[in-house]
Design an enzyme around this catalytic site. Sequence first.
Site, mmCIF file in Angstrom:
data_model
loop_
_atom_site.group_PDB
_atom_site.id
_atom_site.type_symbol
_atom_site.label_atom_id
_atom_site.label_comp_id
_atom_site.label_asym_id
_atom_site.label_seq_id
_atom_site.Cartn_x
_atom_site.Cartn_y
_atom_site.Cartn_z
ATOM 1 N N TYR A 150 0.838 -1.198 0.000
ATOM 2 C CA TYR A 150 0.000 0.000 0.000
ATOM 3 C C TYR A 150 0.870 1.243 0.000
ATOM 4 O O TYR A 150 0.674 2.154 -0.825
ATOM 5 C CB TYR A 150 -0.927 0.000 1.215
ATOM 6 C CG TYR A 150 -1.662 1.309 1.392
ATOM 7 C CD1 TYR A 150 -2.739 1.632 0.569
ATOM 8 C CD2 TYR A 150 -1.277 2.234 2.360
ATOM 9 C CE1 TYR A 150 -3.406 2.835 0.710
ATOM 10 C CE2 TYR A 150 -1.943 3.440 2.511
ATOM 11 C CZ TYR A 150 -3.006 3.737 1.682
ATOM 12 O OH TYR A 150 -3.658 4.934 1.813
ATOM 13 N N LYS A 154 1.348 4.164 -3.006
ATOM 14 C CA LYS A 154 1.119 5.597 -2.801
ATOM 15 C C LYS A 154 2.385 6.411 -3.078
ATOM 16 O O LYS A 154 2.313 7.558 -3.542
ATOM 17 C CB LYS A 154 0.600 5.850 -1.388
ATOM 18 C CG LYS A 154 -0.787 5.248 -1.125
ATOM 19 C CD LYS A 154 -1.816 5.746 -2.138
ATOM 20 C CE LYS A 154 -3.218 5.246 -1.840
ATOM 21 N NZ LYS A 154 -4.224 5.755 -2.796
#
Length: 259
Positions: A150, A154
Site C-alpha cells: 500500500y 502511494k
Amino acid sequence: MYALVTGASRGIGRAIALQLAQRGYDLLLVARSEDQLTTLAQEIGTKYQHQAKVLATDLAAPDAAATVAAWATQQTNQLTMLVNNAGYGLWGRFEQLSLPEQQNMLQLNMHLPVALTHALLPALRKVSKAYILNVASTAAYQAVPSLTLYAASKAFLLSFSRGLRYELKGTGISVSCLSPGATTTSFADRAGMGAELQATANKVSMTAEAVAETAVAGLLAGEAEIIPGVLNKVSAGLTSVVPKGIVEKIAAGIYEKYL
C-alpha cells in the site's frame, strides 16, 4: 464545468464531490456502488442544484479506465477536473497476504489513475484551466511494514504526480497530490486492521470533510502537494531528515505490534 471523481461513493471521495458541488462544479461520479452514487447525486442536486451523473463499475477491472474515459467524454466536452481517488489498503505481512488480492489493490491504486489520466488528458487540454488531483497518503513518504505494498503504491502515485506536474507546466493543467493521514473512513475495515489498531488511528484521525475542504482549496490554489493537518505535515516532513531505518522502525512499531 465538470469534475470526474473516482471512488466517489464514500469517504474522502464523497466529501470531495460535495466540496466541488458547493464550489459550482457539475459532477461525474464513479464507483462500484450504484445505490450510494445515486444517493450522493440526489444530495448534490437538492443541496447545490448541480448535475451529478453516475457510473457504477468495478474500477479494479483491467478495462475500467477505458470504460470510464469513454463514458466521461460522452457526458461532457467541458471536463475541467479529474480526481483519482479510488484505492484501498491491505494490512498484514506481504508473504502472508494473498497475491491476487494485493495485485488487485495495485491495479486500483496505481494502474487505474495512470491509465485514466492518460486517456483523459486530451479532454482536459481542451479547456483553458484544468486540474488533476491524485489521492495518495502520508504513507507515500516512507516505507510502512505491514502496509508494504500500500505504501509503495502511494509512493508511486506521489512520484507520478510530481513528474507529470513538471511535464504539464505551461499547458493550463495543474497537477496536485493529496496525502491525508488517518481519516475517519472505512479504510481500516477494508484493510483488515484489528480493533486495537483502529482505535489507535482514531485518536489522530481527521474527518473526511476536513480533508476534502483542505484538498479542494489546495487543488484550486495550484499546490503541488497537499497534506491536511499539522501533525501530518510534520510527520511527512520529518521523513526527509530522519534516517530511513529509524522511520521504518517507528512505522513498524505502530502497525506490526498488532499483527
